[in-house]
Scaffold this active site. Sequence first.
Site, PDB file in Angstrom:
ATOM      1  N   ASP A  36       0.817  -1.231   0.000  1.00 52.42           N
ATOM      2  CA  ASP A  36       0.000   0.000   0.000  1.00 52.42           C
ATOM      3  C   ASP A  36       0.845   1.273   0.000  1.00 52.42           C
ATOM      4  O   ASP A  36       0.560   2.221  -0.733  1.00 52.42           O
ATOM      5  CB  ASP A  36      -1.039   0.009   1.145  1.00 52.42           C
ATOM      6  N   GLY A 125      -1.446  -6.657  14.260  1.00 55.17           N
ATOM      7  CA  GLY A 125      -1.587  -6.656  12.802  1.00 55.17           C
ATOM      8  C   GLY A 125      -3.045  -6.661  12.365  1.00 55.17           C
ATOM      9  O   GLY A 125      -3.358  -6.943  11.214  1.00 55.17           O
ATOM     10  N   SER A 128      -5.847  -2.182  15.082  1.00 53.13           N
ATOM     11  CA  SER A 128      -6.580  -1.481  16.143  1.00 53.13           C
ATOM     12  C   SER A 128      -6.205   0.001  16.145  1.00 53.13           C
ATOM     13  O   SER A 128      -7.024   0.858  16.464  1.00 53.13           O
ATOM     14  CB  SER A 128      -6.268  -2.101  17.502  1.00 53.13           C
ATOM     15  N   SER A 129      -4.983   0.307  15.751  1.00 56.33           N
ATOM     16  CA  SER A 129      -4.535   1.706  15.777  1.00 56.33           C
ATOM     17  C   SER A 129      -5.330   2.552  14.777  1.00 56.33           C
ATOM     18  O   SER A 129      -5.860   3.612  15.129  1.00 56.33           O
ATOM     19  CB  SER A 129      -3.037   1.794  15.472  1.00 56.33           C
ATOM     20  N   ASP A 172      -5.408   0.510   5.942  1.00 60.64           N
ATOM     21  CA  ASP A 172      -6.187   0.233   7.150  1.00 60.64           C
ATOM     22  C   ASP A 172      -7.326   1.234   7.317  1.00 60.64           C
ATOM     23  O   ASP A 172      -8.460   0.870   7.634  1.00 60.64           O
ATOM     24  CB  ASP A 172      -5.277   0.272   8.387  1.00 60.64           C
ATOM     25  N   TYR A 224       9.921  -1.170   9.797  1.00 65.69           N
ATOM     26  CA  TYR A 224       8.844  -0.854   8.852  1.00 65.69           C
ATOM     27  C   TYR A 224       9.251   0.346   7.978  1.00 65.69           C
ATOM     28  O   TYR A 224       9.177   0.300   6.749  1.00 65.69           O
ATOM     29  CB  TYR A 224       7.560  -0.557   9.631  1.00 65.69           C
TER      30      TYR A 224
HETATM   31  P1  NG1 Z   1      -0.485  -3.005  10.595  1.00 62.47           P
HETATM   32  O1  NG1 Z   1      -0.360  -4.436  10.507  1.00 62.47           O
HETATM   33  O2  NG1 Z   1      -1.825  -2.553  11.026  1.00 62.47           O
HETATM   34  O3  NG1 Z   1       0.598  -2.412  11.387  1.00 62.47           O
HETATM   35  C1  NG1 Z   1       0.798  -1.829   8.554  1.00 62.47           C
HETATM   36  C2  NG1 Z   1       0.381  -0.515   7.893  1.00 62.47           C
HETATM   37  C3  NG1 Z   1      -0.371  -0.773   6.580  1.00 62.47           C
HETATM   38  C4  NG1 Z   1       0.408  -1.721   5.688  1.00 62.47           C
HETATM   39  C5  NG1 Z   1       0.785  -2.981   6.475  1.00 62.47           C
HETATM   40  C6  NG1 Z   1       1.662  -3.918   5.677  1.00 62.47           C
HETATM   41  C7  NG1 Z   1      -0.177   1.379   9.354  1.00 62.47           C
HETATM   42  C8  NG1 Z   1      -1.249   2.067  10.095  1.00 62.47           C
HETATM   43  N1  NG1 Z   1      -0.519   0.251   8.750  1.00 62.47           N
HETATM   44  O4  NG1 Z   1      -0.342  -2.456   9.065  1.00 62.47           O
HETATM   45  O5  NG1 Z   1      -0.587   0.469   5.941  1.00 62.47           O
HETATM   46  O6  NG1 Z   1       1.532  -1.106   5.141  1.00 62.47           O
HETATM   47  O7  NG1 Z   1       1.504  -2.647   7.666  1.00 62.47           O
HETATM   48  O8  NG1 Z   1       1.004  -4.338   4.529  1.00 62.47           O
HETATM   49  O9  NG1 Z   1       0.950   1.837   9.342  1.00 62.47           O
END
Ligand code: NG1
Length: 405
Positions: A36, A125, A128-129, A172, A224
Amino acid sequence: MSHGALLPAFEACFDAAPTHVSRAPGRVNLIGEHTDYNGLPVFPMALQREVRIALRPRSDGMVVLRNTNPRFSPVEFEIGPAIPPGPPGTWGNYARAPANELARRYAIWRGFDGVVSSDLPDASGLSSSSALVNAVGLALAHINQVPVDVRAFAALMADAEQYVGTRGGGMDQAISLGARDRCAAKITFDPVRLRHVNVPDDWCVVIADTGVRAEKSGAARNTYNLRRKECEEAFRIVSGHVATARITDKLLTRWPDLVAAIDADTLVAIGEEVLDAKLLRRFRHVVREADRVETAIDRMYAADTTGFGALMDASHASLRSDFLVSSAELDELVAIAREGGAAGARLTGAGFGGCIVALADRWTVGSVLETLVAEYYECRNITDRIDDRLFVAVPSRGASYDPLR
Ligand code: NG1
């Protein structure tokens, strides 16, 4: 989740009745991981689990929040375009984020008293954020008469969440706002678009939590953000080479231009020529994963469980070996789910811990769940709150802001 203890909790905290509930679901990403933020498609669905805020608008600019979970201490701040953040990693920053961004763009001035409750495991994952960002953002928008067009608002909330310091993509926020009952959605970006796809009735999407928290506001955040930087660098080198070598005449300013202009095999071959070993792995993951999203959507339309499952397996292998965001526990859960009869399984969300998603059908789901309990949870003596750690996801509708009477 019913309003349950939420309304009495509000009355106990604020000595008045709440007037509205703002709610936003978490999500599970079926396929399309770490695509994304490169502007490439993802294919998530919203969950039956959500963040809920019982609230009452105030006549000043304060946002006063309590959480039914005692782990999360009270939060108070004043709305404005430069809200000082709380300590890194604290939940209040996800409430400050939308207030800060909305105030940068609109003349909002009115806050609210609220009690937050969630049945989404945090740092797993399941987003929730972003559910909290959306629930607070929706509340502030409604209270201050800011127009809420789902697609534009999803982009706004994605920008808002950058406040916490993770350079996340927009998946998300978009699925949590725009999802439909019984559907997954292909999401594309710049501008945000959602294409809803019915999840076949006999598909069972199983979520299993490793129990290892993936704090994206903590250590995982740096990895990340580093992955995002590596993807940008790989794109810069490959698109530069494609332009210089005149492989296509098309203007390639973004990842979507690149994958639209050149097929995946050719792109990987170009990557092998011009990238170092590390960047090649990141590049290969993104190119192949984008391709898998398109194929997976076709497989869902065809109700082809086996085909969809195989793509999930390939996605996990790539996230593990090329993108390096898996962990021993995630790999173990994936292997156990497959052993229990799942058609496919993969880590979901950013990785580094958190949950896996596995695809079963109504005939195999029992065996998948039993095998996960016996071979992962019981082996670790994890017996409490098992329904929070292991459950079948119900594709659910997106966020809403509703009056209480
Ligand atoms: P999660 O798993 O909610 O941390 C994060 C990013 C997404 C996407 C995924 C990997 C945020 C809020 N969310 O998700 O945008 O990049 O990792 O596909 O940073």
